[in-house]
Design a protein around this motif. Structure first.
Motif, PDB file in Angstrom:
ATOM      1  N   PRO A  20       0.807  -1.220   0.000  1.00  0.00           N
ATOM      2  CA  PRO A  20       0.000   0.000   0.000  1.00  0.00           C
ATOM      3  C   PRO A  20       0.843   1.275   0.000  1.00  0.00           C
ATOM      4  CG  PRO A  20      -0.924  -1.568   1.538  1.00  0.00           C
ATOM      5  CD  PRO A  20       0.379  -2.146   1.055  1.00  0.00           C
ATOM      6  N   ILE A  21       1.981   1.257   0.677  1.00  0.00           N
ATOM      7  CA  ILE A  21       2.827   2.452   0.736  1.00  0.00           C
ATOM      8  C   ILE A  21       3.257   2.883  -0.665  1.00  0.00           C
ATOM      9  CG2 ILE A  21       5.015   1.238   1.089  1.00  0.00           C
ATOM     10  CD1 ILE A  21       4.232   4.341   3.017  1.00  0.00           C
ATOM     11  N   SER A  22       3.467   1.921  -1.580  1.00  0.00           N
ATOM     12  CA  SER A  22       3.926   2.251  -2.930  1.00  0.00           C
ATOM     13  C   SER A  22       2.861   2.969  -3.741  1.00  0.00           C
ATOM     14  CB  SER A  22       4.357   0.983  -3.684  1.00  0.00           C
ATOM     15  OG  SER A  22       5.464   0.409  -3.071  1.00  0.00           O
ATOM     16  N   TRP A  23       1.696   2.338  -3.858  1.00  0.00           N
ATOM     17  CA  TRP A  23       0.682   2.950  -4.717  1.00  0.00           C
ATOM     18  C   TRP A  23       0.068   4.184  -4.074  1.00  0.00           C
ATOM     19  CZ3 TRP A  23      -4.431   3.491  -3.507  1.00  0.00           C
ATOM     20  CH2 TRP A  23      -4.955   2.661  -2.528  1.00  0.00           C
ATOM     21  N   LYS A  24      -0.088   4.181  -2.751  1.00  0.00           N
ATOM     22  CA  LYS A  24      -0.666   5.356  -2.096  1.00  0.00           C
ATOM     23  C   LYS A  24       0.279   6.555  -2.189  1.00  0.00           C
ATOM     24  CE  LYS A  24      -3.948   3.201   0.991  1.00  0.00           C
ATOM     25  NZ  LYS A  24      -4.527   3.217   2.320  1.00  0.00           N
ATOM     26  N   LYS A  25       1.582   6.307  -2.051  1.00  0.00           N
ATOM     27  CA  LYS A  25       2.566   7.379  -2.146  1.00  0.00           C
ATOM     28  C   LYS A  25       2.544   8.007  -3.538  1.00  0.00           C
ATOM     29  CE  LYS A  25       7.526   8.174  -1.651  1.00  0.00           C
ATOM     30  NZ  LYS A  25       8.815   7.521  -1.418  1.00  0.00           N
ATOM     31  N   SER A  26       2.385   7.193  -4.570  1.00  0.00           N
ATOM     32  CA  SER A  26       2.397   7.726  -5.932  1.00  0.00           C
ATOM     33  C   SER A  26       1.199   8.635  -6.205  1.00  0.00           C
ATOM     34  CB  SER A  26       2.456   6.599  -6.959  1.00  0.00           C
ATOM     35  OG  SER A  26       1.232   5.911  -7.013  1.00  0.00           O
ATOM     36  N   PHE A  27       0.103   8.453  -5.458  1.00  0.00           N
ATOM     37  CA  PHE A  27      -1.079   9.302  -5.602  1.00  0.00           C
ATOM     38  C   PHE A  27      -1.165  10.366  -4.504  1.00  0.00           C
ATOM     39  CE2 PHE A  27      -2.811   5.353  -7.683  1.00  0.00           C
ATOM     40  CZ  PHE A  27      -2.864   5.888  -8.964  1.00  0.00           C
ATOM     41  N   GLY A  28      -0.170  10.409  -3.615  1.00  0.00           N
ATOM     42  CA  GLY A  28      -0.166  11.385  -2.535  1.00  0.00           C
ATOM     43  C   GLY A  28      -1.209  11.096  -1.466  1.00  0.00           C
ATOM     44  N   LEU A  29      -1.485   9.814  -1.227  1.00  0.00           N
ATOM     45  CA  LEU A  29      -2.512   9.412  -0.265  1.00  0.00           C
ATOM     46  C   LEU A  29      -1.902   8.926   1.040  1.00  0.00           C
ATOM     47  CD1 LEU A  29      -4.830   7.438  -2.712  1.00  0.00           C
ATOM     48  CD2 LEU A  29      -5.172   9.747  -1.844  1.00  0.00           C
ATOM     49  N   GLU A  58     -20.110   5.015   1.524  1.00  0.00           N
ATOM     50  CA  GLU A  58     -18.872   4.943   0.752  1.00  0.00           C
ATOM     51  C   GLU A  58     -18.303   3.533   0.761  1.00  0.00           C
ATOM     52  OE1 GLU A  58     -16.559   7.879   2.806  1.00  0.00           O
ATOM     53  OE2 GLU A  58     -17.287   9.482   1.510  1.00  0.00           O
ATOM     54  N   LEU A  59     -17.895   3.061  -0.406  1.00  0.00           N
ATOM     55  CA  LEU A  59     -17.262   1.751  -0.545  1.00  0.00           C
ATOM     56  C   LEU A  59     -15.773   1.986  -0.807  1.00  0.00           C
ATOM     57  CD1 LEU A  59     -19.988   0.090  -2.816  1.00  0.00           C
ATOM     58  CD2 LEU A  59     -19.756  -0.086  -0.339  1.00  0.00           C
ATOM     59  N   ASP A  60     -15.033   2.270   0.269  1.00  0.00           N
ATOM     60  CA  ASP A  60     -13.635   2.630   0.121  1.00  0.00           C
ATOM     61  C   ASP A  60     -12.795   1.504  -0.473  1.00  0.00           C
ATOM     62  OD1 ASP A  60     -14.312   1.938   3.059  1.00  0.00           O
ATOM     63  OD2 ASP A  60     -12.183   1.440   2.900  1.00  0.00           O
ATOM     64  N   GLY A  61     -13.184   0.254  -0.223  1.00  0.00           N
ATOM     65  CA  GLY A  61     -12.439  -0.874  -0.795  1.00  0.00           C
ATOM     66  C   GLY A  61     -12.524  -0.891  -2.313  1.00  0.00           C
ATOM     67  N   VAL A  62     -13.675  -0.534  -2.839  1.00  0.00           N
ATOM     68  CA  VAL A  62     -13.851  -0.477  -4.294  1.00  0.00           C
ATOM     69  C   VAL A  62     -13.013   0.668  -4.864  1.00  0.00           C
ATOM     70  CG1 VAL A  62     -15.512  -0.099  -6.163  1.00  0.00           C
ATOM     71  CG2 VAL A  62     -16.156  -1.494  -4.196  1.00  0.00           C
ATOM     72  N   ALA A  63     -13.042   1.822  -4.204  1.00  0.00           N
ATOM     73  CA  ALA A  63     -12.250   2.966  -4.662  1.00  0.00           C
ATOM     74  C   ALA A  63     -10.762   2.624  -4.670  1.00  0.00           C
ATOM     75  CB  ALA A  63     -12.511   4.181  -3.773  1.00  0.00           C
ATOM     76  N   GLU A  64     -10.300   1.954  -3.616  1.00  0.00           N
ATOM     77  CA  GLU A  64      -8.882   1.599  -3.558  1.00  0.00           C
ATOM     78  C   GLU A  64      -8.533   0.533  -4.589  1.00  0.00           C
ATOM     79  OE1 GLU A  64      -7.610   0.954   0.494  1.00  0.00           O
ATOM     80  OE2 GLU A  64      -7.604   3.118   0.834  1.00  0.00           O
ATOM     81  N   ALA A  65      -9.434  -0.385  -4.871  1.00  0.00           N
ATOM     82  CA  ALA A  65      -9.184  -1.389  -5.910  1.00  0.00           C
ATOM     83  C   ALA A  65      -9.036  -0.722  -7.275  1.00  0.00           C
ATOM     84  CB  ALA A  65     -10.310  -2.419  -5.930  1.00  0.00           C
ATOM     85  N   ILE A  66      -9.875   0.265  -7.542  1.00  0.00           N
ATOM     86  CA  ILE A  66      -9.774   1.003  -8.804  1.00  0.00           C
ATOM     87  C   ILE A  66      -8.433   1.727  -8.894  1.00  0.00           C
ATOM     88  CG2 ILE A  66     -10.728   2.975 -10.093  1.00  0.00           C
ATOM     89  CD1 ILE A  66     -13.520   2.084  -9.008  1.00  0.00           C
ATOM     90  N   LEU A  67      -8.006   2.340  -7.795  1.00  0.00           N
ATOM     91  CA  LEU A  67      -6.730   3.049  -7.792  1.00  0.00           C
ATOM     92  C   LEU A  67      -5.545   2.098  -7.926  1.00  0.00           C
ATOM     93  CD1 LEU A  67      -7.408   5.773  -5.082  1.00  0.00           C
ATOM     94  CD2 LEU A  67      -7.240   6.095  -7.557  1.00  0.00           C
ATOM     95  N   ILE A  68      -5.626   0.917  -7.329  1.00  0.00           N
ATOM     96  CA  ILE A  68      -4.553  -0.073  -7.472  1.00  0.00           C
ATOM     97  C   ILE A  68      -4.439  -0.513  -8.925  1.00  0.00           C
ATOM     98  CG2 ILE A  68      -3.840  -2.431  -6.883  1.00  0.00           C
ATOM     99  CD1 ILE A  68      -5.140  -1.865  -4.077  1.00  0.00           C
ATOM    100  N   ALA A  69      -5.569  -0.751  -9.569  1.00  0.00           N
ATOM    101  CA  ALA A  69      -5.550  -1.124 -10.989  1.00  0.00           C
ATOM    102  C   ALA A  69      -4.954  -0.002 -11.831  1.00  0.00           C
ATOM    103  CB  ALA A  69      -6.964  -1.461 -11.455  1.00  0.00           C
ATOM    104  N   HIS A  70      -5.299   1.231 -11.515  1.00  0.00           N
ATOM    105  CA  HIS A  70      -4.761   2.373 -12.255  1.00  0.00           C
ATOM    106  C   HIS A  70      -3.254   2.490 -12.019  1.00  0.00           C
ATOM    107  CE1 HIS A  70      -4.813   6.100 -14.422  1.00  0.00           C
ATOM    108  NE2 HIS A  70      -4.431   6.807 -13.365  1.00  0.00           N
TER     109      HIS A  70
END
Length: 85
Positions: A20-29, A58-70
């Motif tokens: 999570p640190i990798s993909w979240k960092k790239s989006f500034g999350l 809010e379905l935060d798991g779905v939002a994060e899955a979309i961001l991981i795919a992106h």
């Protein structure tokens, strides 16, 4: 968090675990789930119908899955510098 890498010439799929640190960092999350939802809506405004449940929750798991795919798309299309991801 897993991102698939597809090799069409060999018809294979390899899965890569992305911390999570990798993909979240790239989006500034951060750990804030609300920010993940906001980022998802910013990048994919059409996802609004997918990240809110039938009662408006809010379905935060779905939002994060979309961001991981992106993130996977950006990473493997070389739009993210792998040295810093």
């Amino acid at each position: 968090n897993v991102v698939p890498e597809i090799d069409g010439s060999k018809r294979t799929v390899r899965l890569h675990e992305i911390p999570p640190i990798s993909w979240k960092k790239s989006f500034g999350l951060s750990k804030d789930k609300g920010k993940s939802i906001s980022m998802c809506l910013y990048v994919f405004p059409e996802s609004k119908g997918k990240i809110y449940g039938p009662k408006g929750g809010e379905l935060d798991g779905v939002a994060e899955a979309i961001l991981i795919a992106h993130y996977g798309y950006l990473y493997y299309s070389r739009k993210i510098d792998k040295r810093y991801a």
